[in-house]
Design an enzyme around this catalytic site. Structure first.
Site, short mmCIF file in Angstrom:
data_model
loop_
_atom_site.label_atom_id
_atom_site.label_comp_id
_atom_site.label_asym_id
_atom_site.label_seq_id
_atom_site.Cartn_x
_atom_site.Cartn_y
_atom_site.Cartn_z
N SER A 167 -8.61 -0.54 -5.31
CA SER A 167 -8.91 -0.07 -3.95
C SER A 167 -10.41 0.11 -3.80
O SER A 167 -11.16 -0.85 -3.92
CB SER A 167 -8.14 1.22 -3.65
N LYS A 214 0.85 -1.20 0.00
CA LYS A 214 0.00 0.00 0.00
C LYS A 214 0.88 1.23 0.00
O LYS A 214 1.22 1.81 1.04
CB LYS A 214 -0.92 0.00 1.22
#
Length: 633
Positions: A394, A194
């Site tokens: 996402s 991430k």
């Protein structure tokens, strides 16, 4: 005296009548402006359909502020809807009035690999119908050449060339600046890959992020080369991209001749020579000026061939950043999209739902609100099919989890299943100026988050646990949707971004295909004859006043069509103005992302470089000045 009073009453009555008449005229004109609707041309002139793309191709064009249009404080770059472009090309294929299709790509800003491949497919269909496609540019970039490769004849200006750079590039990292300013960034995250927060916590990419990003860039670059090679087999593309300087040197330093020698283009010529060539096929323009050809206006043609909106397959578009609250088209606002879907479910007799996703994600709360509305469609018995565009990562993947079936393209960017939160505090910055903080507390969380005095360990621990809980929920949603265990999804999640081809192999998507394939699948699941399946696009009604203002601006732009565009130069060096501007606006967006701290996010940093460029808003440019002044102070 009575006579004077009588005359005064008459004059007052006349005055009141004139005021009333003026008000009626004003509100009548205002109503006409707001009720105005552009009428498509009743008859389309014969000639070449001109796609002069001065801007970018996007999944859903942004709503334009009418006051910015009328006051001139707008960006002159335009956004063209992918579906509108494809519909126009499909209509042109069988339209006897259309003699050719012309791509003028001098002002083209890009569109994303998936969208451009779809336009290329439509151009191939035009060529298959025995109609020529002509392309022209001073300088071709990767995106513009992806379209030009599908042309029957590709032209380049003798002073231009083909500048293919491939996938990849550098990003901005602010850790050094943040340290100098004394800002403390509190990061709460889950996911080895991430990397959205890395610009604020590192001076470079982490090894994990670099590895994943390199794999993604390699996959997209390989697919790009394959598409171009298939569309233009005579081009010596591999040699050109491997050592363009050597080929340019062999051509005496002339980039245009190097591109011609490598077979990337067919002809060298300026815009006048190109126009004269098109006129041989499409006919001369009515003004009879040399080099002008009979051109069919794209905007009018798209209006005249806009598909009817009245089917049983609902099509909901989730495009742009996912944000809380309300927003217009081009931004996926949780309240707006969920309300639109619920209204369509209540008012329309829909049999199935197709969700078109082209988003890098954003707010978790907004993503969940949209997912909840889609789940309501599922609870009413509607099959749900997701169609992924350039990017569905996402939060863009979060809203895809209710699907019965997920379609993507090999170059779709998806995954990035991970969440994070970031809060800056400025105790170090204030200390450098001699400012400190003090106060009283009744609990460990009193006054938290304290951006002036810093966060407490208890607050940090609670925030991290909250992020981990949301990540667990995200993984659970994906596991349920993909019929896998949470452990299996966790192994391929961790915030990693995947290309569509790999995503299909690991089970994040089901099939390859575009929006049309998704609609056909939805019809099949709803037991509707696919041949009779028609889409109903669930979207906000266009603002009438904005359309009215846009029509005025369009006429002004037509009058100024010959004037050079100051926003972007046409040669290789001049085009760097656009790159520098995008770089500056990205810096503003990054700073806002740090300062705003807009809740826990499911967002994808690396995805943004692969999607369609959006038109810069006037507010963004004001924001740039505000940020620069803020840093200076």
């Amino acid at each position: 005296m009575a006579f004077v009073k009588g005359m005064w009453r008459i004059l007052v009555a006349i005055k009141d009548g004139l005021v009333l008449l003026f008000l009626l005229m004003f509100f009548g004109l205002l109503y006409a402006a707001l009720s105005w609707s552009p009428k498509p041309s009743q008859s389309v002139s014969s000639g070449a359909l001109l796609l002069k793309l001065d801007g970018s191709i996007v999944e859903q064009p942004s709503e334009v502020d009418p006051m910015a249009l009328l006051t001139g404080s707008r960006d002159k770059s335009k956004e063209y809807g992918l579906a509108d472009i494809v519909a126009a090309l499909d209509a042109a294929r069988d339209d006897r009035h259309v003699k050719a299709v012309v791509l003028n790509l001098d002002g083209f800003a890009g569109g994303g690999q998936v969208a451009l491949a779809r336009v290329g497919k439509a151009l191939d269909a035009v060529r298959a119908a025995k109609k020529p496609v002509f392309a022209y540019a001073t300088i071709y970039s990767d995106d513009s050449y992806q379209l030009a490769a599908h042309a029957t004849e590709s032209w380049v200006d003798p002073l231009g060339g083909v500048a293919i750079v491939g996938r990849g590039g550098s990003g901005l990292y602010y850790k050094g600046l943040i340290d100098k300013l004394g800002v403390n960034t509190h990061v709460y995250r889950v996911g080895t890959y991430k990397s959205f927060v890395e610009p604020f916590t590192r001076t470079d990419q982490s090894p994990e992020a670099k590895q994943a990003n390199q794999a993604l860039a390699n996959a997209l670059w390989e697919d790009w080369q394959q598409e171009v090679a298939k569309a233009r087999p005579k081009a010596r593309l591999a040699a050109y991209v491997r050592d363009p300087a050597a080929l340019a040197e062999a051509a005496g330093g002339n980039l245009a001749k190097a591109a011609l020698g490598a077979g990337l283009v067919d002809r060298l010529g300026d815009e006048a020579a190109f126009g004269a060539r098109v006129a041989e096929v499409a006919g001369d323009a009515p003004d009879d000026k040399a080099g002008n050809f009979a051109a069919i206006d794209l905007k009018n043609y798209m209006k005249a061939h806009k598909p009817a909106n009245g089917g049983e397959i609902g099509v909901l578009t989730i495009a742009g950043d996912i944000v809380d609250g309300e927003a217009g088209p081009g931004t996926a606002a949780g309240d707006t999209i969920s309300a639109l879907l619920r209204k369509a479910l209540a008012e329309k007799d829909l049999k199935a739902l197709v969700v078109r996703v082209d988003s890098p994600g954003g707010s978790v709360m907004a993503s969940e609100k949209i997912r909840g509305a889609i789940m309501e469609a599922r609870s009413e018995g509607l099959p749900v099919v997701v169609s992924m565009g350039n990017v569905a990562a996402s939060g863009g993947y979060w809203v895809s989890t209710p699907a019965n079936v997920i379609f993507a393209e090999p170059d779709t960017i998806t995954g990035s299943i991970g969440v994070f939160g970031i809060i800056p505090s400025f105790e170090g910055t204030l200390a450098k100026m001699g400012v400190t903080t003090d106060g009283v507390k009744t609990t460990p969380l009193s006054g938290q988050p304290d951006i002036a005095g810093g966060t407490t360990p208890e607050f940090d621990r609670i925030m991290q646990m909250g992020v981990e809980d949301i990540y667990g929920r995200f993984v659970g949603l994906v596991a349920q949707s993909r019929r896998k265990t949470p452990q299996q999804i966790d192994a391929i999640a961790q915030g990693r971004v995947w290309d569509g081809g790999t995503a299909r192999q690991i089970g994040l998507v089901d099939r390859f295909g575009g929006l049309e394939d998704a609609i056909a699948e939805a019809a099949k699941l709803a037991k509707i004859d696919p041949a009779k399946a028609k889409p109903y696009r669930i979207a906000k009604e266009p603002d009438k006043f904005a359309e009215f203002a846009q029509s005025i601006v369009d006429r002004e732009d037509e009058d100024d069509a010959g004037a050079p565009d100051g926003a972007m130069g046409r040669d290789l060096l001049g085009r760097q103005a656009m790159v520098q501007r995008n770089w500056a606006l990205q810096a503003v967006a990054d700073v806002r992302a740090l300062v705003s701290g807009a809740g826990v996010r499911a967002d994808c940093l690396e995805c943004r470089g692969y999607g369609a460029p959006r038109v810069a808003k006037a507010a963004d440019e004001r924001g740039l000045m505000a940020v620069l002044l803020g840093l200076w102070r």
